[in-house]
Design an enzyme around this catalytic site. Structure first.
Site, PDB file in Angstrom:
ATOM      1  N   HIS A  53      27.949  10.436 -11.788  1.00 10.38           N
ATOM      2  CA  HIS A  53      26.516  10.551 -12.059  1.00 10.38           C
ATOM      3  C   HIS A  53      26.216  10.024 -13.460  1.00 10.38           C
ATOM      4  O   HIS A  53      27.099   9.998 -14.328  1.00 10.38           O
ATOM      5  CB  HIS A  53      26.081  12.010 -11.972  1.00 10.38           C
ATOM      6  CG  HIS A  53      26.110  12.568 -10.582  1.00 10.38           C
ATOM      7  ND1 HIS A  53      25.511  13.751 -10.266  1.00 10.38           N
ATOM      8  CD2 HIS A  53      26.674  12.109  -9.430  1.00 10.38           C
ATOM      9  CE1 HIS A  53      25.683  14.007  -8.981  1.00 10.38           C
ATOM     10  NE2 HIS A  53      26.400  13.028  -8.456  1.00 10.38           N
ATOM     11  N   GLU A  84      24.653  11.364 -15.909  1.00  7.54           N
ATOM     12  CA  GLU A  84      24.940  12.343 -16.968  1.00  7.54           C
ATOM     13  C   GLU A  84      26.426  12.395 -17.304  1.00  7.54           C
ATOM     14  O   GLU A  84      26.801  12.469 -18.472  1.00  7.54           O
ATOM     15  CB  GLU A  84      24.481  13.753 -16.544  1.00  7.54           C
ATOM     16  CG  GLU A  84      23.006  13.855 -16.237  1.00  7.54           C
ATOM     17  CD  GLU A  84      22.671  13.692 -14.764  1.00  7.54           C
ATOM     18  OE1 GLU A  84      21.733  14.360 -14.301  1.00  7.54           O
ATOM     19  OE2 GLU A  84      23.345  12.885 -14.079  1.00  7.54           O
ATOM     20  N   CYS A 118      22.022  17.886 -11.627  1.00  3.51           N
ATOM     21  CA  CYS A 118      22.553  18.699 -10.533  1.00  3.51           C
ATOM     22  C   CYS A 118      23.442  19.792 -11.136  1.00  3.51           C
ATOM     23  O   CYS A 118      23.749  19.765 -12.334  1.00  3.51           O
ATOM     24  CB  CYS A 118      23.355  17.817  -9.578  1.00  3.51           C
ATOM     25  SG  CYS A 118      24.962  17.288 -10.237  1.00  3.51           S
ATOM     26  N   CYS A 130      26.579  18.409 -13.044  1.00  3.77           N
ATOM     27  CA  CYS A 130      26.275  17.840 -14.355  1.00  3.77           C
ATOM     28  C   CYS A 130      25.854  18.931 -15.339  1.00  3.77           C
ATOM     29  O   CYS A 130      26.240  18.901 -16.510  1.00  3.77           O
ATOM     30  CB  CYS A 130      25.197  16.775 -14.230  1.00  3.77           C
ATOM     31  SG  CYS A 130      25.758  15.323 -13.304  1.00  3.77           S
TER      32      CYS A 130
END
Length: 144
Positions: free
Chosen positions: A53, A55, A83, A86
């Site tokens: 992701h 992040e 999410c 993260c």
């Protein structure tokens, strides 16, 4: 002026890169002392890695720049609410502040674990939310 909107526009530029690479268009930047130290976007398709992701990519880049695992005195700007995965990583990194654009009512950290962030982490939401959400909507409309 270097404010939340300016840095969110930088994250949006990363999200647009993700879009152009057929990745879910989430972008992130990490700022320390009013300077961007990491830029990233989703790479889950490119790397065939569900953990890639924006992040997570930004955390890795920023800790490399700083030479340590903690992101105290740093702010993450991300186009969509993190999410739970993260958010957990951001807790361990002890990020000082998270600024996100669009909320994620289905997969955002607040739906699963609203207290997952470090207790000292400040959160600001809704910065350029419409632009961030519109990019996501366009991406998924094109997929249908």
């Amino acid at each position: 002026m270097l404010d939340d909107e300016y840095f969110m526009r930088q994250a949006l530029a990363e999200a647009k890169l993700a879009f152009s690479e057929d990745e879910i268009p989430v972008g992130a930047v990490i700022v320390n002392k009013n300077r961007i130290i990491a830029r990233a976007h989703n790479l889950t398709e490119t790397l065939n890695d569900v953990t890639a992701h924006a992040e997570m990519q930004a955390i890795t880049a920023a800790t490399s720049v700083l030479g340590g695992k903690y992101l105290t005195d740093c702010t993450l700007y991300v186009t969509v609410e993190p999410c739970p995965m993260c958010a957990g990583a951001l807790r361990w990194a002890q990020i000082s502040k998270i600024v996100f654009g669009a909320s994620d009512e289905k997969r955002g950290y607040h739906t699963v674990s609203p207290r997952i962030l470090h207790p000292r982490t400040k959160v600001v939401s809704g910065i350029l939310a419409d632009e961030c959400a519109s990019l996501m909507q366009l991406f998924f409309e094109q997929k249908r």
